[in-house]
Enzyme design. Sequence first.
Site, mmCIF file in Angstrom:
data_model
loop_
_atom_site.group_PDB
_atom_site.id
_atom_site.type_symbol
_atom_site.label_atom_id
_atom_site.label_comp_id
_atom_site.label_asym_id
_atom_site.label_seq_id
_atom_site.Cartn_x
_atom_site.Cartn_y
_atom_site.Cartn_z
ATOM 1 N N ARG A 29 0.854 -1.195 0.000
ATOM 2 C CA ARG A 29 0.000 0.000 0.000
ATOM 3 C C ARG A 29 0.887 1.242 0.000
ATOM 4 O O ARG A 29 1.874 1.287 0.748
ATOM 5 C CB ARG A 29 -0.848 0.028 1.272
ATOM 6 C CG ARG A 29 -1.943 -0.974 1.267
ATOM 7 C CD ARG A 29 -3.138 -0.379 0.584
ATOM 8 N NE ARG A 29 -4.246 -1.316 0.624
ATOM 9 C CZ ARG A 29 -5.481 -0.979 0.285
ATOM 10 N NH1 ARG A 29 -5.771 0.239 -0.107
ATOM 11 N NH2 ARG A 29 -6.435 -1.866 0.323
ATOM 12 N N ILE A 31 2.031 4.767 1.148
ATOM 13 C CA ILE A 31 1.857 5.405 2.445
ATOM 14 C C ILE A 31 1.051 6.706 2.350
ATOM 15 O O ILE A 31 0.429 7.142 3.308
ATOM 16 C CB ILE A 31 3.233 5.673 3.101
ATOM 17 C CG1 ILE A 31 3.069 5.876 4.587
ATOM 18 C CG2 ILE A 31 3.939 6.856 2.469
ATOM 19 C CD1 ILE A 31 4.336 5.848 5.356
ATOM 20 N N ASN A 87 6.914 6.166 -12.791
ATOM 21 C CA ASN A 87 7.538 7.473 -12.978
ATOM 22 C C ASN A 87 9.044 7.294 -13.149
ATOM 23 O O ASN A 87 9.654 6.453 -12.479
ATOM 24 C CB ASN A 87 7.259 8.368 -11.761
ATOM 25 C CG ASN A 87 5.771 8.634 -11.608
ATOM 26 O OD1 ASN A 87 5.049 8.754 -12.592
ATOM 27 N ND2 ASN A 87 5.303 8.703 -10.369
ATOM 28 N N VAL A 96 11.377 7.852 -5.441
ATOM 29 C CA VAL A 96 12.128 6.731 -4.852
ATOM 30 C C VAL A 96 12.882 6.024 -5.986
ATOM 31 O O VAL A 96 12.268 5.535 -6.941
ATOM 32 C CB VAL A 96 11.193 5.737 -4.134
ATOM 33 C CG1 VAL A 96 11.991 4.589 -3.535
ATOM 34 C CG2 VAL A 96 10.384 6.445 -3.052
ATOM 35 N N HIS A 100 9.264 0.975 -9.600
ATOM 36 C CA HIS A 100 7.978 0.598 -9.011
ATOM 37 C C HIS A 100 6.856 1.084 -9.903
ATOM 38 O O HIS A 100 7.019 2.043 -10.659
ATOM 39 C CB HIS A 100 7.819 1.175 -7.591
ATOM 40 C CG HIS A 100 7.973 2.652 -7.530
ATOM 41 N ND1 HIS A 100 9.211 3.272 -7.518
ATOM 42 C CD2 HIS A 100 7.067 3.659 -7.492
ATOM 43 C CE1 HIS A 100 9.058 4.577 -7.464
ATOM 44 N NE2 HIS A 100 7.754 4.848 -7.457
ATOM 45 N N HIS A 102 2.776 2.191 -9.953
ATOM 46 C CA HIS A 102 1.630 2.594 -9.138
ATOM 47 C C HIS A 102 0.368 1.963 -9.728
ATOM 48 O O HIS A 102 0.100 2.141 -10.915
ATOM 49 C CB HIS A 102 1.432 4.113 -9.166
ATOM 50 C CG HIS A 102 2.596 4.892 -8.627
ATOM 51 N ND1 HIS A 102 2.565 5.489 -7.387
ATOM 52 C CD2 HIS A 102 3.823 5.175 -9.156
ATOM 53 C CE1 HIS A 102 3.715 6.115 -7.184
ATOM 54 N NE2 HIS A 102 4.493 5.940 -8.242
HETATM 55 P P1 5GP Z 1 7.320 7.889 -7.006
HETATM 56 O O1 5GP Z 1 7.060 9.309 -6.654
HETATM 57 O O2 5GP Z 1 8.793 7.560 -6.865
HETATM 58 O O3 5GP Z 1 6.757 7.461 -8.318
HETATM 59 O O4 5GP Z 1 6.532 7.039 -5.952
HETATM 60 C C1 5GP Z 1 7.009 6.793 -4.676
HETATM 61 C C2 5GP Z 1 5.809 6.442 -3.844
HETATM 62 O O5 5GP Z 1 6.251 5.806 -2.697
HETATM 63 C C3 5GP Z 1 4.999 7.655 -3.421
HETATM 64 O O6 5GP Z 1 3.660 7.523 -3.878
HETATM 65 C C4 5GP Z 1 5.081 7.629 -1.895
HETATM 66 O O7 5GP Z 1 3.889 8.014 -1.275
HETATM 67 C C5 5GP Z 1 5.436 6.194 -1.623
HETATM 68 N N1 5GP Z 1 6.229 6.015 -0.404
HETATM 69 C C6 5GP Z 1 7.276 6.771 0.009
HETATM 70 N N2 5GP Z 1 7.774 6.301 1.173
HETATM 71 C C7 5GP Z 1 7.019 5.220 1.496
HETATM 72 C C8 5GP Z 1 7.053 4.304 2.585
HETATM 73 O O8 5GP Z 1 7.861 4.388 3.492
HETATM 74 N N3 5GP Z 1 6.112 3.328 2.589
HETATM 75 C C9 5GP Z 1 5.191 3.206 1.585
HETATM 76 N N4 5GP Z 1 4.302 2.205 1.690
HETATM 77 N N5 5GP Z 1 5.136 4.052 0.545
HETATM 78 C C10 5GP Z 1 6.041 5.039 0.490
#
Ligand code: 5GP
Length: 336
Positions: A29, A31, A87, A96, A100, A102
Site C-alpha cells: 500500500r 503510504i 515514474n 524513490v 515501481h 503505481h
Molecule cells: P514515485 O514518486 O517515486 O513514483 O513514488 C514513490 C511512492 O512511494 C509515493 O507515492 C510515496 O507516497 C510512496 N512512499 C514513500 N515512502 C514510502 C514508505 O515508506 N512506505 C510506503 N508504503 N510508501 C512510500
Amino acid sequence: MEKNIFQRIIDREIPATIEYEDDEIIAIRDIAPSAPIHVLIIPKRAITSINSTDESDVETIGRVFLVARDLAKSFGISESGYRVVTNINSDGGQTVPHLHFHLLGGQPLGRMNSTHASGHGTGSPYRGTLREAGILILCAIGLAIGFNMMNSKSISWVKKEYDKVTATSNDLNKYLTSPANSPSTTTPSTPTTPNTAVPVESEDSKKTDPATTAAAKPAPVQEKPSFVAEPGVVKEITYDQFSRLMASAPYYLIDARGAEKYAEGHIGNATNFYGAEAQARIPDMLANVPRDRVILIYCDGGECELSHHVADVLKQFGYGPIFIFTGGWAEWKTKH
Ligand code: 5GP
C-alpha cells in the site's frame, strides 16, 4: 550505498502493508495514497527505473502487470477501471530510485491530459481569456507548491475522509490493565509489558454498556496476558475512556497539534507530532515505539482531522490499536 526506502521494506527493515509478494515482486500500500486504491508494485531486484532495465527484466516486468491485474480484481476495480504507471526521474516525478509501478483506482482518475499548449490561437474569442485564467490557476498552483515545499506545515491537496469508529467499553477493556501490574508510561523505549486484562468500570459505562455492567461483579483475573496488538485499528474515545486508558494501560501519547499550541500547553508527557508532518517523522517514531503499544492521539478536539491523519500514517506502519480522544485539548483544559 544507502538503501532506498523500498529496499528497506523488501528487507523487512521498515514495515509496510503488503498486498502481494513472491520471490521477485512485492506489492505494498502506498503510504500517502493518491486514490482510494493505491498500491505500489515493486520488482525486488535493485533496478533504479525503466532506464536501467535490460532483457533479463522482461519477464519480471511482464509479471508486474499480471500482479496488477490480479490485485485490481481482488480490489474489485477491474471493471470500473484503474491505472498502472511508473515514474522515471525528475520530470517523471520519481521520488524513490527503485523501479515501481503505481496501481491506482477506486475512483474516476480523469484523463492523462497533454500539457501541450497551443501558442497561436485563432478562431475562438474565449481562447485569450481561457489562457489568462489558465495562467492564473498555474500561478496559484505554483504558489501552493512553493508554500508546501518551504513550509513544514504543508497544505494537504485533497481532504481525506476518515472512517470514524467509536470505541465501546468492550474495545477498551482489552487494553486496560491493573495499575499495579503495569504502570502507564509514555517513554518510547520502555518495552511493552504483557498485560493482564482487568475490566475497569466507570460511571458512564455502567449506565450505557451492559457488557461493562456485567464486569461490575468481581472480575476473574486472567493468568495469561490478554493483550493482543491490533494493527490498523483506529477508534475514537471519550474523555472518560481516555482517562481510563491513561490510568491503566501502557500507552504512547501523541499531541497532533502544531508546535506553538503544544508549547502553550499539552496533556501529560505527550510527544508533539504535528498531523501534516506525520509522514516525514514516522521513521523517528518507529525507531522507539514498540509496534504493539497502545497509541493515544489528540488534537484540538472536534473533527480531529490532525489526529486521524497521524493515526492513518501509523496504521500503515502496522501500529494499533490507536485511540483518538475526540474531546482533545479543548475538553481536557476544561477538566484540569
Ligand atoms: P514515485 O514518486 O517515486 O513514483 O513514488 C514513490 C511512492 O512511494 C509515493 O507515492 C510515496 O507516497 C510512496 N512512499 C514513500 N515512502 C514510502 C514508505 O515508506 N512506505 C510506503 N508504503 N510508501 C512510500
